[in-house]
Design a protein around this motif. Structure first.
Motif, PDB file in Angstrom:
ATOM      1  N   MET A 256       0.822  -1.205   0.000  1.00 32.42           N
ATOM      2  CA  MET A 256       0.000   0.000   0.000  1.00 32.42           C
ATOM      3  C   MET A 256       0.859   1.260   0.000  1.00 32.42           C
ATOM      4  N   ALA A 257       1.959   1.252   0.767  1.00 29.21           N
ATOM      5  CA  ALA A 257       2.826   2.424   0.844  1.00 29.21           C
ATOM      6  C   ALA A 257       3.461   2.723  -0.505  1.00 29.21           C
ATOM      7  N   SER A 258       4.005   1.678  -1.158  1.00 28.60           N
ATOM      8  CA  SER A 258       4.667   1.895  -2.448  1.00 28.60           C
ATOM      9  C   SER A 258       3.662   2.317  -3.513  1.00 28.60           C
ATOM     10  N   GLU A 259       2.444   1.775  -3.450  1.00 32.32           N
ATOM     11  CA  GLU A 259       1.425   2.148  -4.428  1.00 32.32           C
ATOM     12  C   GLU A 259       1.038   3.617  -4.282  1.00 32.32           C
ATOM     13  N   SER A 260       0.936   4.085  -3.037  1.00 37.94           N
ATOM     14  CA  SER A 260       0.561   5.480  -2.829  1.00 37.94           C
ATOM     15  C   SER A 260       1.685   6.430  -3.258  1.00 37.94           C
ATOM     16  N   ILE A 261       2.920   6.033  -3.026  1.00 35.03           N
ATOM     17  CA  ILE A 261       4.050   6.845  -3.483  1.00 35.03           C
ATOM     18  C   ILE A 261       4.039   6.928  -5.006  1.00 35.03           C
ATOM     19  N   GLU A 262       3.758   5.804  -5.660  1.00 36.15           N
ATOM     20  CA  GLU A 262       3.704   5.814  -7.129  1.00 36.15           C
ATOM     21  C   GLU A 262       2.546   6.662  -7.628  1.00 36.15           C
ATOM     22  N   TRP A 263       1.429   6.639  -6.894  1.00 35.81           N
ATOM     23  CA  TRP A 263       0.295   7.508  -7.249  1.00 35.81           C
ATOM     24  C   TRP A 263       0.724   8.966  -7.174  1.00 35.81           C
ATOM     25  N   ALA A 264       1.419   9.327  -6.116  1.00 38.23           N
ATOM     26  CA  ALA A 264       1.896  10.705  -5.962  1.00 38.23           C
ATOM     27  C   ALA A 264       2.892  11.065  -7.063  1.00 38.23           C
ATOM     28  N   ARG A 265       3.753  10.138  -7.414  1.00 37.20           N
ATOM     29  CA  ARG A 265       4.703  10.375  -8.501  1.00 37.20           C
ATOM     30  C   ARG A 265       3.975  10.567  -9.830  1.00 37.20           C
ATOM     31  N   ALA A 266       2.998   9.722 -10.093  1.00 38.05           N
ATOM     32  CA  ALA A 266       2.295   9.764 -11.369  1.00 38.05           C
ATOM     33  C   ALA A 266       1.611  11.107 -11.598  1.00 38.05           C
ATOM     34  N   PHE A 267       1.120  11.715 -10.532  1.00 42.20           N
ATOM     35  CA  PHE A 267       0.461  13.016 -10.658  1.00 42.20           C
ATOM     36  C   PHE A 267       1.419  14.190 -10.477  1.00 42.20           C
ATOM     37  N   GLY A 268       2.675  13.896 -10.237  1.00 40.49           N
ATOM     38  CA  GLY A 268       3.658  14.968 -10.092  1.00 40.49           C
ATOM     39  C   GLY A 268       3.617  15.656  -8.751  1.00 40.49           C
ATOM     40  N   LEU A 269       2.987  15.024  -7.755  1.00 44.12           N
ATOM     41  CA  LEU A 269       2.946  15.638  -6.422  1.00 44.12           C
ATOM     42  C   LEU A 269       4.339  15.676  -5.800  1.00 44.12           C
ATOM     43  N   VAL A 270       5.146  14.695  -6.110  1.00 44.80           N
ATOM     44  CA  VAL A 270       6.535  14.669  -5.659  1.00 44.80           C
ATOM     45  C   VAL A 270       7.408  14.531  -6.901  1.00 44.80           C
ATOM     46  N   ASP A 271       8.259  15.513  -7.122  1.00 48.87           N
ATOM     47  CA  ASP A 271       9.031  15.552  -8.363  1.00 48.87           C
ATOM     48  C   ASP A 271      10.540  15.578  -8.128  1.00 48.87           C
ATOM     49  N   SER A 272      10.946  15.240  -6.920  1.00 48.79           N
ATOM     50  CA  SER A 272      12.373  15.200  -6.631  1.00 48.79           C
ATOM     51  C   SER A 272      12.615  14.152  -5.556  1.00 48.79           C
ATOM     52  N   GLY A 273      13.874  13.712  -5.468  1.00 52.68           N
ATOM     53  CA  GLY A 273      14.211  12.715  -4.463  1.00 52.68           C
ATOM     54  C   GLY A 273      13.950  13.192  -3.057  1.00 52.68           C
ATOM     55  N   GLN A 274      14.184  14.473  -2.803  1.00 52.52           N
ATOM     56  CA  GLN A 274      13.966  15.020  -1.466  1.00 52.52           C
ATOM     57  C   GLN A 274      12.495  14.971  -1.084  1.00 52.52           C
ATOM     58  N   ARG A 275      11.617  15.316  -2.012  1.00 53.21           N
ATOM     59  CA  ARG A 275      10.185  15.324  -1.709  1.00 53.21           C
ATOM     60  C   ARG A 275       9.639  13.906  -1.601  1.00 53.21           C
ATOM     61  N   VAL A 276      10.166  12.993  -2.395  1.00 57.07           N
ATOM     62  CA  VAL A 276       9.766  11.592  -2.247  1.00 57.07           C
ATOM     63  C   VAL A 276      10.167  11.093  -0.865  1.00 57.07           C
ATOM     64  N   HIS A 277      11.388  11.426  -0.462  1.00 53.47           N
ATOM     65  CA  HIS A 277      11.873  11.000   0.851  1.00 53.47           C
ATOM     66  C   HIS A 277      11.005  11.596   1.960  1.00 53.47           C
ATOM     67  N   ARG A 278      10.640  12.862   1.805  1.00 52.28           N
ATOM     68  CA  ARG A 278       9.798  13.520   2.802  1.00 52.28           C
ATOM     69  C   ARG A 278       8.437  12.839   2.915  1.00 52.28           C
ATOM     70  N   LEU A 279       7.874  12.433   1.775  1.00 52.59           N
ATOM     71  CA  LEU A 279       6.583  11.756   1.799  1.00 52.59           C
ATOM     72  C   LEU A 279       6.713  10.349   2.380  1.00 52.59           C
ATOM     73  N   LEU A 280       7.809   9.680   2.095  1.00 60.58           N
ATOM     74  CA  LEU A 280       8.043   8.357   2.680  1.00 60.58           C
ATOM     75  C   LEU A 280       8.122   8.441   4.205  1.00 60.58           C
ATOM     76  N   LEU A 281       8.804   9.467   4.703  1.00 65.02           N
ATOM     77  CA  LEU A 281       8.917   9.639   6.146  1.00 65.02           C
ATOM     78  C   LEU A 281       7.558   9.878   6.793  1.00 65.02           C
ATOM     79  N   ALA A 282       6.640  10.480   6.048  1.00 60.34           N
ATOM     80  CA  ALA A 282       5.313  10.766   6.599  1.00 60.34           C
ATOM     81  C   ALA A 282       4.516   9.486   6.856  1.00 60.34           C
ATOM     82  N   ASP A 283       4.799   8.428   6.108  1.00 57.93           N
ATOM     83  CA  ASP A 283       4.166   7.121   6.321  1.00 57.93           C
ATOM     84  C   ASP A 283       2.640   7.214   6.310  1.00 57.93           C
TER      85      ASP A 283
END
Length: 291
Positions: free
Chosen positions: A1-28
Motif C-alpha cells: 500500500m505504501a509503495s502504491e501510494s508513493i507511485e500515485w503521488a509520482r504519477a500526478f507529479g505531487l513529488v518531483d524530486s528525491g527530497q520530496r519523495v523521501h519527505r513523503l516516505l517519512l510521513a508514512d
C-alpha cells in the motif's frame, strides 16, 4: 500500500524530486491509514492513504515550501482547487490543466464518486472545501505574524487539520457506512468534533518541537496557549497535554453514552473515531515526520 501510494503521488507529479519523495516516505501515510482503518476494504484503504498523502504534500507546500506564508500566492492556488471540487469528480467533465495538486484532487473525488454513495461524496467535497479555505486564514495570520486567540484557533484548527475528510473516507471504506439518520445524531456530531480535536491537539504536541526550532509557527496549540496565559514553554506544553487528557476523558464518556443506545452501524462509526485518535498517537510516536 505504501509503495502504491508513493507511485500515485509520482504519477500526478505531487513529488518531483528525491527530497520530496523521501519527505513523503517519512510521513508514512499508509501506516497512519492502516492504523486508523484496519478493517477497511482494499479500495477504501488505498483511497484513504492517497488522500493522506495529498494532505501531507499540500501541508508541506504551505508550511515548508513557503506557499502558505503569502495569501497572494496561495489565493489563486486555492481558487483552482475549489474549481476542481465543484466538479465533484464527474468523469464526464474534463477538468482544465490545473497542475499536480488539482489533478490529484480530481482523481480523489472521481474515485470517491465511484463508490456510489452520494451523501458521503458531497460530505467529502464540502469538508475539503473547508480545509482549503482554512488554509487562507492560516496564510493571513502568517503574513501578519499573528498568533490567533484560543477560541478562534480551536475552531479553525479542526479544518486545517484535514481530519474531517479523512473520517469521511474511513466511513466510505467501511462495510456499513453511516447513513443520514446516524449522521444527524447529536451524539455522533459531538463525538466527531471531539475526535477531530484530539487528533489535531495530539499532532500539535508531537510537532511542536520541530516547529519551534527555528521560526515558531503560530498555528500550534502550545503557542496559542502560551500567548493567552503569558506562560513559558513548559507550562504551555503541560496545559496543552492537560487539555488533551480532559478531551479524551470527555470522548470516552460520550462514547459510552452512545454505545448504550446505538445500533451496530453506530458502534462501527464509534470504533472508527476511536481508531483515529489512537492511530494518530501511535503513528506520531513512530513516524519520522516530526523528527
Amino acid at each position: 500500500m505504501a509503495s502504491e501510494s508513493i507511485e500515485w503521488a509520482r504519477a500526478f507529479g505531487l513529488v518531483d524530486s528525491g527530497q520530496r519523495v523521501h519527505r513523503l516516505l517519512l510521513a508514512d501515510a499508509a501506516g497512519l491509514a492502516g492504523r486508523a482503518c484496519p478493517d477497511g476494504s482494499v479500495d477504501g484503504l488505498r483511497l484513504l492513504t492517497d488522500l493522506i498523502s495529498w494532505l501531507f504534500v499540500m501541508d508541506d507546500a504551505c508550511d515548508e515550501d513557503g506557499l502558505g506564508a503569502d495569501p497572494v500566492r496561495l489565493g489563486p492556488a486555492i481558487s483552482t482547487l475549489l474549481d476542481v471540487l465543484d466538479r465533484c469528480g464527474d468523469p464526464d467533465i474534463v477538468p482544465p490543466a490545473v497542475g499536480p495538486l488539482g489533478d490529484a484532487l480530481h482523481d480523489l473525488c472521481r474515485r470517491t464518486r465511484l463508490h456510489d454513495h452520494a451523501a458521503l461524496l458531497l460530505r467529502f467535497v464540502s469538508q475539503m472545501r473547508e480545509y482549503l479555505l482554512a488554509l487562507l486564514w492560516e496564510a493571513g495570520n502568517r503574513e501578519r505574524h499573528r498568533v490567533p486567540e484560543v477560541a478562534e484557533y480551536l475552531q479553525l484548527r479542526r479544518h486545517i487539520g484535514g481530519v474531517h475528510p479523512c473520517l469521511t473516507l474511513t466511513d466510505l471504506a467501511s462495510t456499513r457506512p453511516t447513513g443520514p439518520t446516524q449522521r444527524a445524531d447529536p451524539g455522533l456530531v459531538a463525538l466527531d468534533l471531539l475526535a477531530v480535536d484530539l487528533v489535531c491537539w495530539c499532532n500539535d504536541l508531537f510537532s511542536y518541537g520541530k516547529e519551534s526550532r527555528a521560526d515558531p509557527d503560530a498555528h500550534n496549540l502550545v503557542t496559542v496557549l502560551a500567548q493567552d496565559a503569558a506562560a513559558d514553554e513548559v507550562t504551555a506544553l503541560r496545559t496543552a497535554a492537560h487539555r488533551f487528557n480532559e478531551g479524551l476523558a470527555t470522548f470516552l464518556d460520550a462514547e459510552e453514552a452512545i454505545l448504550a443506545e446505538g445500533d451496530d452501524v453506530m458502534r462501527q462509526a464509534l470504533a472508527a473515531r476511536r481508531n483515529w485518535v489512537r492511530a494518530t498517537y501511535d503513528w506520531s510516536v513512530l513516524a519520522a515526520r516530526y523528527a
